[in-house]
Design a protein around this motif. Sequence first.
Motif, PDB file in Angstrom:
ATOM      1  N   SER A 174       2.119   6.686  -6.823  1.00  0.00           N
ATOM      2  CA  SER A 174       1.106   7.601  -7.352  1.00  0.00           C
ATOM      3  C   SER A 174       1.349   9.048  -6.916  1.00  0.00           C
ATOM      4  O   SER A 174       0.613   9.951  -7.306  1.00  0.00           O
ATOM      5  N   GLY A 175       2.378   9.267  -6.075  1.00  0.00           N
ATOM      6  CA  GLY A 175       2.716  10.613  -5.634  1.00  0.00           C
ATOM      7  C   GLY A 175       1.951  11.072  -4.411  1.00  0.00           C
ATOM      8  O   GLY A 175       2.041  12.232  -4.011  1.00  0.00           O
ATOM      9  N   ASP A 176       1.193  10.191  -3.789  1.00  0.00           N
ATOM     10  CA  ASP A 176       0.377  10.560  -2.628  1.00  0.00           C
ATOM     11  C   ASP A 176       1.151  10.260  -1.339  1.00  0.00           C
ATOM     12  O   ASP A 176       0.851   9.327  -0.603  1.00  0.00           O
ATOM     13  N   THR A 177       2.157  11.081  -1.057  1.00  0.00           N
ATOM     14  CA  THR A 177       3.002  10.838   0.110  1.00  0.00           C
ATOM     15  C   THR A 177       2.254  11.041   1.427  1.00  0.00           C
ATOM     16  O   THR A 177       2.533  10.365   2.407  1.00  0.00           O
ATOM     17  N   TYR A 178       1.290  11.957   1.444  1.00  0.00           N
ATOM     18  CA  TYR A 178       0.512  12.183   2.658  1.00  0.00           C
ATOM     19  C   TYR A 178      -0.289  10.933   3.011  1.00  0.00           C
ATOM     20  O   TYR A 178      -0.337  10.512   4.161  1.00  0.00           O
ATOM     21  N   LYS A 179      -0.914  10.325   2.010  1.00  0.00           N
ATOM     22  CA  LYS A 179      -1.715   9.122   2.227  1.00  0.00           C
ATOM     23  C   LYS A 179      -0.835   7.952   2.678  1.00  0.00           C
ATOM     24  O   LYS A 179      -1.272   7.092   3.440  1.00  0.00           O
ATOM     25  N   ALA A 180       0.405   7.910   2.250  1.00  0.00           N
ATOM     26  CA  ALA A 180       1.326   6.828   2.607  1.00  0.00           C
ATOM     27  C   ALA A 180       1.730   6.886   4.073  1.00  0.00           C
ATOM     28  O   ALA A 180       2.149   5.874   4.645  1.00  0.00           O
ATOM     29  N   GLN A 181       1.596   8.036   4.711  1.00  0.00           N
ATOM     30  CA  GLN A 181       2.054   8.193   6.092  1.00  0.00           C
ATOM     31  C   GLN A 181       1.273   7.310   7.063  1.00  0.00           C
ATOM     32  O   GLN A 181       1.866   6.723   7.967  1.00  0.00           O
ATOM     33  N   ASP A 198       1.054   4.069  -2.927  1.00  0.00           N
ATOM     34  CA  ASP A 198       0.781   5.482  -2.638  1.00  0.00           C
ATOM     35  C   ASP A 198       1.960   6.362  -3.060  1.00  0.00           C
ATOM     36  O   ASP A 198       1.773   7.440  -3.624  1.00  0.00           O
ATOM     37  N   THR A 210       0.827  -1.204   0.000  1.00  0.00           N
ATOM     38  CA  THR A 210       0.000   0.000   0.000  1.00  0.00           C
ATOM     39  C   THR A 210       0.860   1.253   0.000  1.00  0.00           C
ATOM     40  O   THR A 210       0.612   2.198  -0.757  1.00  0.00           O
TER      41      THR A 210
END
Length: 76
Positions: free
Chosen positions: A37-44, A34, A30
Motif C-alpha cells: 500500500s506504500g506505507d513504509t513508515y507503518k511497516a517499520q 503495508d 502485515t
Amino acid sequence: MSINKLANDLINAKEAEIQRLSWFDALFTTIKNDLTSGDTYKAQKPADLGQYLAQDFHHYSEDDLAGLKIEPEVAL
C-alpha cells in the motif's frame, strides 16, 4: 526420563515452535500489506517486532541446544 515424558516434551516444543512461526507469518503478512500500500513508515513497527521475536526465538533455541549438548542423557 521416560519415553512418554520425552515424547510430551518434544510435542510441547513443536507446538510452541508452530505458534511462534504463526506470529512471524502474521507479522510478515502485515509488513507485506503495508509495503504494497506504500506505507513504509507503518511497516517499520511490525518489522522491528519481527526482528525482536526472531532474536528471542534464536536465543531460546540456542539455550535448548546447549542444554542438550551438556547433558544429552537427560533428554533420553
